[in-house]
Design a protein around this motif. Structure first.
Motif, PDB file in Angstrom:
ATOM      1  N   ALA A 187       0.831  -1.208   0.000  1.00  0.00           N
ATOM      2  CA  ALA A 187       0.000   0.000   0.000  1.00  0.00           C
ATOM      3  C   ALA A 187       0.866   1.258   0.000  1.00  0.00           C
ATOM      4  N   THR A 188       1.941   1.253   0.796  1.00  0.00           N
ATOM      5  CA  THR A 188       2.813   2.431   0.827  1.00  0.00           C
ATOM      6  C   THR A 188       3.559   2.592  -0.490  1.00  0.00           C
ATOM      7  N   ILE A 189       3.989   1.459  -1.073  1.00  0.00           N
ATOM      8  CA  ILE A 189       4.689   1.536  -2.359  1.00  0.00           C
ATOM      9  C   ILE A 189       3.774   2.094  -3.437  1.00  0.00           C
ATOM     10  N   SER A 190       2.533   1.612  -3.468  1.00  0.00           N
ATOM     11  CA  SER A 190       1.602   2.084  -4.491  1.00  0.00           C
ATOM     12  C   SER A 190       1.288   3.569  -4.290  1.00  0.00           C
ATOM     13  N   ASP A 191       1.195   4.005  -3.011  1.00  0.00           N
ATOM     14  CA  ASP A 191       0.955   5.423  -2.734  1.00  0.00           C
ATOM     15  C   ASP A 191       2.146   6.262  -3.197  1.00  0.00           C
ATOM     16  N   ASN A 192       3.351   5.792  -2.921  1.00  0.00           N
ATOM     17  CA  ASN A 192       4.555   6.527  -3.330  1.00  0.00           C
ATOM     18  C   ASN A 192       4.652   6.640  -4.849  1.00  0.00           C
ATOM     19  N   ILE A 193       4.394   5.534  -5.544  1.00  0.00           N
ATOM     20  CA  ILE A 193       4.482   5.557  -7.005  1.00  0.00           C
ATOM     21  C   ILE A 193       3.374   6.425  -7.596  1.00  0.00           C
ATOM     22  N   ALA A 194       2.168   6.329  -7.034  1.00  0.00           N
ATOM     23  CA  ALA A 194       1.048   7.133  -7.535  1.00  0.00           C
ATOM     24  C   ALA A 194       1.317   8.628  -7.392  1.00  0.00           C
TER      25      ALA A 194
ATOM     26  N   TYR B 280       5.081  16.043  -2.339  1.00  0.00           N
ATOM     27  CA  TYR B 280       4.729  14.783  -1.688  1.00  0.00           C
ATOM     28  C   TYR B 280       5.949  14.211  -0.956  1.00  0.00           C
ATOM     29  N   LYS B 281       5.720  13.708   0.252  1.00  0.00           N
ATOM     30  CA  LYS B 281       6.761  13.073   1.052  1.00  0.00           C
ATOM     31  C   LYS B 281       6.487  11.569   1.104  1.00  0.00           C
ATOM     32  N   ARG B 282       7.450  10.781   0.681  1.00  0.00           N
ATOM     33  CA  ARG B 282       7.255   9.336   0.598  1.00  0.00           C
ATOM     34  C   ARG B 282       7.017   8.718   1.973  1.00  0.00           C
ATOM     35  N   VAL B 283       6.294   7.604   1.967  1.00  0.00           N
ATOM     36  CA  VAL B 283       6.014   6.846   3.184  1.00  0.00           C
ATOM     37  C   VAL B 283       6.908   5.613   3.189  1.00  0.00           C
ATOM     38  N   GLU B 284       7.485   5.331   4.325  1.00  0.00           N
ATOM     39  CA  GLU B 284       8.396   4.199   4.450  1.00  0.00           C
ATOM     40  C   GLU B 284       7.790   3.153   5.381  1.00  0.00           C
ATOM     41  N   SER B 285       7.898   1.864   4.999  1.00  0.00           N
ATOM     42  CA  SER B 285       7.407   0.756   5.822  1.00  0.00           C
ATOM     43  C   SER B 285       8.580   0.016   6.435  1.00  0.00           C
ATOM     44  N   ASP B 286       8.428  -0.343   7.705  1.00  0.00           N
ATOM     45  CA  ASP B 286       9.433  -1.155   8.400  1.00  0.00           C
ATOM     46  C   ASP B 286       8.754  -2.384   8.987  1.00  0.00           C
TER      47      ASP B 286
ATOM     48  N   GLU C 126       8.696  22.258  -5.291  1.00  0.00           N
ATOM     49  CA  GLU C 126       9.423  21.092  -4.797  1.00  0.00           C
ATOM     50  C   GLU C 126       8.801  19.825  -5.364  1.00  0.00           C
ATOM     51  N   GLN C 127       9.610  18.992  -5.974  1.00  0.00           N
ATOM     52  CA  GLN C 127       9.104  17.760  -6.544  1.00  0.00           C
ATOM     53  C   GLN C 127       8.900  16.699  -5.463  1.00  0.00           C
ATOM     54  N   SER C 128       8.225  15.621  -5.833  1.00  0.00           N
ATOM     55  CA  SER C 128       7.997  14.500  -4.921  1.00  0.00           C
ATOM     56  C   SER C 128       9.329  13.900  -4.499  1.00  0.00           C
ATOM     57  N   SER C 129       9.387  13.435  -3.253  1.00  0.00           N
ATOM     58  CA  SER C 129      10.614  12.791  -2.770  1.00  0.00           C
ATOM     59  C   SER C 129      10.660  11.315  -3.131  1.00  0.00           C
ATOM     60  N   THR C 130       9.696  10.828  -3.915  1.00  0.00           N
ATOM     61  CA  THR C 130       9.670   9.424  -4.318  1.00  0.00           C
ATOM     62  C   THR C 130      10.787   9.119  -5.321  1.00  0.00           C
ATOM     63  N   ASP C 131      11.519   8.040  -5.059  1.00  0.00           N
ATOM     64  CA  ASP C 131      12.499   7.496  -6.006  1.00  0.00           C
ATOM     65  C   ASP C 131      11.833   6.295  -6.667  1.00  0.00           C
ATOM     66  N   VAL C 132      11.341   6.497  -7.891  1.00  0.00           N
ATOM     67  CA  VAL C 132      10.547   5.467  -8.556  1.00  0.00           C
ATOM     68  C   VAL C 132      11.347   4.176  -8.726  1.00  0.00           C
ATOM     69  N   ALA C 133      12.628   4.273  -9.058  1.00  0.00           N
ATOM     70  CA  ALA C 133      13.449   3.076  -9.250  1.00  0.00           C
ATOM     71  C   ALA C 133      13.511   2.243  -7.974  1.00  0.00           C
TER      72      ALA C 133
END
Length: 439
Positions: free
Chosen positions: A22-29, A36-42, A397-404
């Motif tokens: 869910a967090t990955i899909s939110d970050n990519i979307a 946008y600030k990416r969400v990290e899962s641990d 400011e662009q999204s902090s998501t690193d798509v790769a």
């Protein structure tokens, strides 16, 4: 019991990987969402009690955190009020409905970037209805002192782009040369030896008036040049216009090291000469004007060389009537209105909001955040001061998501999810075998 714990661990593994998915899909979307600030899962393992001869699977638990302290890259735009924060700090904003209600108790949201434009009422707001907050400037352009630990002094920034304004002249700088030969004459002829200069200035209503300066050389004595002039100033707006608003006796040096520079200035009428700044102050019809004639023993203002009267540098501040054509924000958060006369006026100052724990802020819609107990209390800093960064105009400011990286995590998560599903399938088969023993 061990088989059952394996089944529970597999189910928990599915849930944990579903959370990460869910967090990955939110970050990519939101990879192209500004600010946008990416969400990290641990993942965190859960351990149950066990002895040396048996083991029970505890399973896994997933936790998520929005990495608000990770900034995206800045990208340039062509809108002067596209703003981004470079470094620590947040722009204070509120919602348009709260501004409309005008209950005097606005709630503050925080954001790191926004595309602000004036709406029909002149408020600087985004398409999502976020209105920028700031401290209004005094009429002279200075910013009043304000409370730094509350938003009591912040107001929605409202600008009238069709506003007409003018600025009265308060400073004039004179750079000119007086002919040294004039003070060598024993008899002075006002018709030919007096020099005149008209300096235009703007009054309080944006109309132009003139200060006329008459330079009167003093005659020589015993064949020795006097090197002395009398400056007589009159104002066209003063009634009668022949009224003297300032009269000064100016003497020039004639020594080898400082010849031609100011030696002394004596006030007959008008404000006293200030040797520290090289200025005198006179009162015209619209108020006081400071006139810079130069410091003593320097050649930056009035000089006396040769045989010609030569204005070299006459400048003044102020402007006539102009219309605001542009709003700009500098790195320190000052909001300026630019006029078609080439002048500008300070309208607001946007402070930057700092908290001790940025990741403790509560995320809201439209890339905004609210202060919480976990984030700590906030403080309003001047931009580029203290722990805060600077405000950048013409930028987002662009999204902090690193798509790769997200795609790599997606592959790993898919494999982990499939593996946990395989565990459940295997446990089910083993339980089925156990059931078959009874047959």
């Amino acid at each position: 019991m061990t088989i059952s714990s394996s089944l529970n661990a597999g189910v928990m593994g599915l849930n944990a990987n579903a959370t990460k998915l869910a967090t990955i899909s939110d970050n990519i979307a939101n990879s192209n969402t500004y600010g946008y600030k990416r969400v990290e899962s641990d993942f965190h393992s859960l351990v149950t009690s066990s002895n040396g001869s048996s083991y029970s699977a505890g399973g896994v638990r997933a936790s998520t955190q929005r990495m608000i302290d990770q900034a995206g890259s800045l990208i340039g735009t062509n809108n002067s009020t596209d703003l981004a924060v470079r470094g620590n700090g947040f722009l204070p904003v509120t919602t348009k409905p709260e501004v409309t209600v005008d209950n005097g108790d606005l709630s503050m949201l925080l954001t790191t970037t926004g595309s602000f434009r004036t709406d029909a009422e002149g408020f600087l707001k985004t398409e999502n209805g976020l209105v920028l907050l700031g401290v209004p400037a005094n009429p002279d352009g200075s910013i009043p002192s304000f409370s730094r630990d509350s938003i009591a002094s912040l107001e929605p920034i409202q600008v009238n782009l069709s506003a007409i304004s003018s600025e009265p002249t308060t400073e004039i700088k004179l750079g000119l040369n007086l002919p040294a030969t004039a003070t060598e004459e024993a008899v002075i002829d006002p018709a030919s030896d007096y020099e005149h200069l008209n300096v235009e200035y703007y009054d309080n209503l944006g109309t132009t008036e003139e200060i006329t300066i008459e330079f009167r050389p003093s005659p020589s004595s015993g064949g020795i040049a006097s090197n002395e002039w009398t400056l007589v100033l009159t104002d066209s707006a003063t009634i009668p216009s022949s009224t003297v608003i300032g009269e000064y006796v100016v003497t020039f040096n004639d020594n080898q090291t400082a010849g031609g520079s100011l030696a002394s200035v004596t006030s007959v009428t008008g404000g006293a000469y200030d040797p520290a700044t090289g200025t005198v102050e006179v009162n015209v019809a619209s108020g006081p004007i400071s006139i810079s004639i130069g410091e003593l023993d320097t050649t930056g203002g009035l000089t006396q060389f040769g045989s010609s009267f030569r204005p070299t540098n006459i400048s003044k501040n102020g402007s006539g009537t102009g219309t605001m054509i542009l709003i700009e924000v500098d790195e320190n958060g000052f909001v300026y209105g630019r006029y078609d006369t080439g002048t500008s006026r300070t309208l607001y100052q946007i402070p930057l909001v700092a908290v001790s724990n940025r990741n403790g802020l509560e995320a809201q819609d439209y890339e905004t955040y609210q202060v919480t107990k976990e984030s700590g209390s906030y403080y309003l800093w001047d931009a580029a001061d203290g722990p805060t960064g600077e405000i950048v105009g013409y930028a987002r400011e662009q999204s902090s998501t690193d798509v790769a990286k997200e795609l790599t995590d997606l592959i790993q998560t898919q494999r982990a999810y499939t593996s946990n599903a395989k565990v459940i399938q295997t446990v089910d088969e083993m339980l089925q075998e156990t059931t078959n023993i009874k047959r």
